[in-house]
Design an enzyme around this catalytic site. Structure first.
Site, PDB file in Angstrom:
ATOM      1  N   GLY A 190       0.776  -1.244   0.000  1.00  0.00           N
ATOM      2  CA  GLY A 190       0.000   0.000   0.000  1.00  0.00           C
ATOM      3  C   GLY A 190       0.806   1.292   0.000  1.00  0.00           C
ATOM      4  O   GLY A 190       0.280   2.345   0.326  1.00  0.00           O
ATOM      5  N   TYR A 236      11.849   7.906 -11.037  1.00  0.00           N
ATOM      6  CA  TYR A 236      11.864   6.557 -10.441  1.00  0.00           C
ATOM      7  C   TYR A 236      10.435   6.014 -10.406  1.00  0.00           C
ATOM      8  O   TYR A 236       9.559   6.623  -9.801  1.00  0.00           O
ATOM      9  CB  TYR A 236      12.453   6.654  -9.030  1.00  0.00           C
ATOM     10  CG  TYR A 236      12.546   5.349  -8.253  1.00  0.00           C
ATOM     11  CD1 TYR A 236      12.746   4.125  -8.897  1.00  0.00           C
ATOM     12  CD2 TYR A 236      12.444   5.349  -6.871  1.00  0.00           C
ATOM     13  CE1 TYR A 236      12.845   2.943  -8.165  1.00  0.00           C
ATOM     14  CE2 TYR A 236      12.552   4.175  -6.132  1.00  0.00           C
ATOM     15  CZ  TYR A 236      12.744   2.974  -6.781  1.00  0.00           C
ATOM     16  OH  TYR A 236      12.845   1.804  -6.067  1.00  0.00           O
ATOM     17  N   TYR A 255       8.518   5.880  -7.292  1.00  0.00           N
ATOM     18  CA  TYR A 255       7.991   7.159  -6.795  1.00  0.00           C
ATOM     19  C   TYR A 255       6.973   7.650  -7.827  1.00  0.00           C
ATOM     20  O   TYR A 255       7.128   8.706  -8.434  1.00  0.00           O
ATOM     21  CB  TYR A 255       9.106   8.193  -6.613  1.00  0.00           C
ATOM     22  CG  TYR A 255      10.077   7.889  -5.498  1.00  0.00           C
ATOM     23  CD1 TYR A 255       9.772   6.952  -4.514  1.00  0.00           C
ATOM     24  CD2 TYR A 255      11.289   8.562  -5.395  1.00  0.00           C
ATOM     25  CE1 TYR A 255      10.658   6.681  -3.469  1.00  0.00           C
ATOM     26  CE2 TYR A 255      12.173   8.298  -4.357  1.00  0.00           C
ATOM     27  CZ  TYR A 255      11.857   7.352  -3.406  1.00  0.00           C
ATOM     28  OH  TYR A 255      12.735   7.101  -2.378  1.00  0.00           O
TER      29      TYR A 255
END
Ligand SMILES: Cc1cc2nc3c(=O)[nH]c(=O)nc-3n(C[C@H](O)[C@H](O)[C@H](O)COP(=O)(O)OP(=O)(O)OC[C@H]3O[C@@H](n4cnc5c(N)ncnc54)[C@H](O)[C@@H]3O)c2cc1C
Ligand SMILES: *[C@@H]1O[C@H](CO)[C@@H](O)[C@H](O)[C@H]1NC(C)=O
Ligand SMILES: *[C@@H]1O[C@H](CO)[C@@H](O)[C@H](O)[C@H]1NC(C)=O
Ligand SMILES: *[C@@H]1O[C@H](CO)[C@@H](O)[C@H](O)[C@H]1NC(C)=O
Ligand SMILES: *[C@@H]1O[C@H](CO)[C@@H](O)[C@H](O)[C@H]1NC(C)=O
Length: 526
Positions: free
Chosen positions: A105, A466, A469
């Protein structure tokens, strides 16, 4: 306690009474799963279940995606066996139900628990699948997708004090979603990423089959090691290679404010940190600091480090390569690898390693984040402009992570994760706020402007990012078939030219796009 036996037909009836128009949707999915009654009772959560919201909230890390106006799933299914995951894929496909998958999550944009582009949707939550089998003899471990990286570290530590695994710094990351996107941590300069240390995997594919490395073939095995979660199948297990860690490691945190020469030291860090001894990882956490009366403001840079060795060796390395930081013996804490994990993750000192088994994050907030990769040191003028911008926002944070070492030796196409040789460091930008803040739009606007300011100082063509992210500002898929063209806007940033191979693999293994979300790899149109 003996649980009352309720016939399945009655449960289905209860469901259909309370669920009105979504009833047939949920009913047919549940029927198709062929669960036993006790499995049904413990693994199917509809909005009428009193535990529904707490389960939905449980591992969701970004509160921004849990606000009442965020779309909610029609159902959450928590499989307790690998075969249930197969059934979920087969039944969803057969019934045309859109599902998304959640392990830990921590997705930055919540795509594991919220779908902004498709309604209705359900969540397959792997929270119960958290087996870990560490085998010190063969230097390997099998880890199930729903386990956290912290649980993996703990289970390794239980069996050996000289083995470790090089993955995330934060210890509540789901192994399922984390390793699929790369997985970096404080040992990356020595051992590379999590994906560089994977030996085998078990996934459920778009046809509901369980495939290991041999059965899936090298193309798909390549794609799942960094191509991002939720695109190629549901990861059930990773087989990882353990790495050797010394019995004593050293950690430190040294802070410098602007008044203490932070700008010059940070300029020096950019030149040193990517080339220094690969046993040493020094990240920099950058935050504005305001005195209570709000008149005295400064920037604090915290050099937060792990050295795979003792303090005296570390001091020699620093004296030779980075004397500007002024590290002293008093700053150094010699400890074990597992305790260094707790230190870097930010747990209070003396927290016992058992805390890692709780699988809980140390904090949660509302946030928006972005990332950049830097290939040339940022000049002083660039840093000055950055300080000005950081000082005007309420709770901004930047983290700079040094690359080099092992990261430079892996070629850009070995795994889908392409940010390798030539990358000096990665920047993460974060803007966070609390419940009830009326200025959400302002915080998001601020981070977008900061990102735009940084453009001239970071990688270009593409401006790399990334995938772990995740940033939906870079582009999102839509439900229609123009996805491939739209996906180029984020695909090349996350994967550089590996994006094209990822699309080819996707087209081959999941042409119907069963596994999809806002930024899943799109198949080419059939
Ligand atoms: C506080 C915080 C700290 C972090 N620190 C680090 C760090 O130190 N290093 C680092 O590399 N990253 C870090 N991250 C980023 C992290 O690696 C990613 O968010 C990662 O995707 C999290 O995995 P998850 O299983 O927890 O997330 P989830 O939200 O469950 O999943 C992320 C994505 O993967 C998909 N997915 C989930 N499970 C599976 C599965 N079993 N099979 C296939 N797809 C799946 C989801 O659908 C989603 O697209 C951090 C994130 C946060 C919020
Ligand atoms: C779930 O999280 C949201 C957002 O923080 C909050 O408003 C709600 O009260 C939470 N519900 C439960 C049951 O935890
Ligand atoms: C504000 O706080 C700082 C640090 O505590 C102090 O040095 C300064 O004198 C204070 N300024 C005013 C105007 O009170
Ligand atoms: C990394 O790149 C530099 C300069 O571009 C080059 O000199 C060096 O050999 C490369 N290293 C590896 C391991 O490929
Ligand atoms: C695809 O969807 C997007 C966004 O919903 C829309 O703007 C676009 O016109 C659609 N394209 C086609 C070909 O339907």
């Amino acid at each position: 306690m003996v649980s009352p036996i309720i016939p399945l037909s009655l449960l289905v009836l209860l469901l259909s009474v309370s669920m009105a128009n979504s009833a047939s949707f949920q009913e047919s999915f549940v029927q198709c799963l062929h669960l036993t009654q006790s499995e049904f009772a413990s693994s199917i959560y509809t909005p009428s279940n009193p535990s529904f919201t707490s389960l939905l909230n449980s591992s969701a890390q970004n509160l921004r995606l849990l606000v009442p106006s965020a779309p909610k799933p029609e159902l959450i299914f928590t499989p307790s066996d690998d075969s249930h995951v197969q059934a979920a894929v087969i039944c969803s496909k057969k019934l045309g139900i859109h599902f998304i998958v959640r392990s830990g999550g921590h997705d930055y944009e919540g795509v594991s628990y919220v779908s902004e582009i498709e309604s209705p949707f359900i969540i397959v939550d792997l929270v119960k699948l958290r087996g870990i089998n560490v085998d010190i003899k063969s230097n390997t471990a099998w880890v199930q997708a729903g386990a956290t990286n912290g649980e993996l570290y703990y289970r390794i530590y239980e069996k050996s004090s000289v083995h470790g695994f090089p993955a995330g710094l934060c210890t509540s990351l789901g192994i399922g979603g984390h390793i699929t996107g790369g997985a970096y941590g404080a040992m990356m300069r020595k051992f590379g990423l999590g994906v560089d240390n994977v030996l085998d995997a078990k996934i459920v594919d778009a046809n509901g089959r369980i495939l290991d490395r041999e059965a899936m073939g090298e193309d798909l095995f390549w794609a799942i090691r960094g191509g991002g979660g939720g695109s190629f199948g549901i990861l059930l297990w990773w087989k990882v290679k353990l790495v050797p860690v010394p019995p004593t490691v050293t950690v430190f945190t040294v802070t410098k404010s602007l008044e203490q020469g932070a700008t010059k030291i940070l300029q020096r860090w950019q030149e040193v940190a990517p080339y220094i001894d690969e046993n040493l990882f020094i990240r920099v956490i950058i935050q504005p600091f305001r005195a209570g009366n709000n008149t005295q403001r400064t920037i604090i840079t915290s050099y937060n480090a792990l050295f795979l060795g003792g303090a005296s060796t570390l001091l020699q390395v620093m004296k030779t390569s980075f004397p500007e930081l002024g590290l002293t013996r008093k700053d150094c804490l010699e400890t074990s690898w597992i305790k260094s994990v707790l230190y870097i993750a930010g747990f209070p000192s003396n927290t016992p390693p058992q805390v890692l088994l709780k699988g809980k994050p140390t904090f949660k907030n509302f946030f928006k984040a972005k990332s950049d990769f830097v290939r040339e040191p940022i000049p002083e003028i660039g840093l000055q402009g950055l300080w000005q911008r950081l000082l005007i926002e309420d709770a901004p944070l930047m983290i700079w992570n040094p690359y080099g070492g092992r990261m430079s030796q892996v070629s850009e196409s070995d795994t889908p994760f392409p940010h390798r040789n030539g990358t000096l460091y990665k920047i993460q930008y974060l803007s966070a706020w609390q419940e009830g803040d009326k200025n959400v739009a302002k915080h998001i606007d601020w981070i977008r402007k900061l990102y735009s300011y940084m453009g001239p100082y970071v990688s270009t063509s593409p401006r790399e990012a990334y995938v772990n992210y995740r940033d939906l500002d870079l582009g999102v898929n839509t439900k229609n078939s123009t996805n491939y063209i739209q996906a180029s806007s984020w695909g090349y940033r996350y994967f550089k030219n590996n994006f094209e191979r990822l699309v080819k693999v996707k087209t081959k293994v999941d042409p119907e796009n069963v596994f999809r979300h806002e930024q899943s790899i799109p198949p080419l149109p059939i």
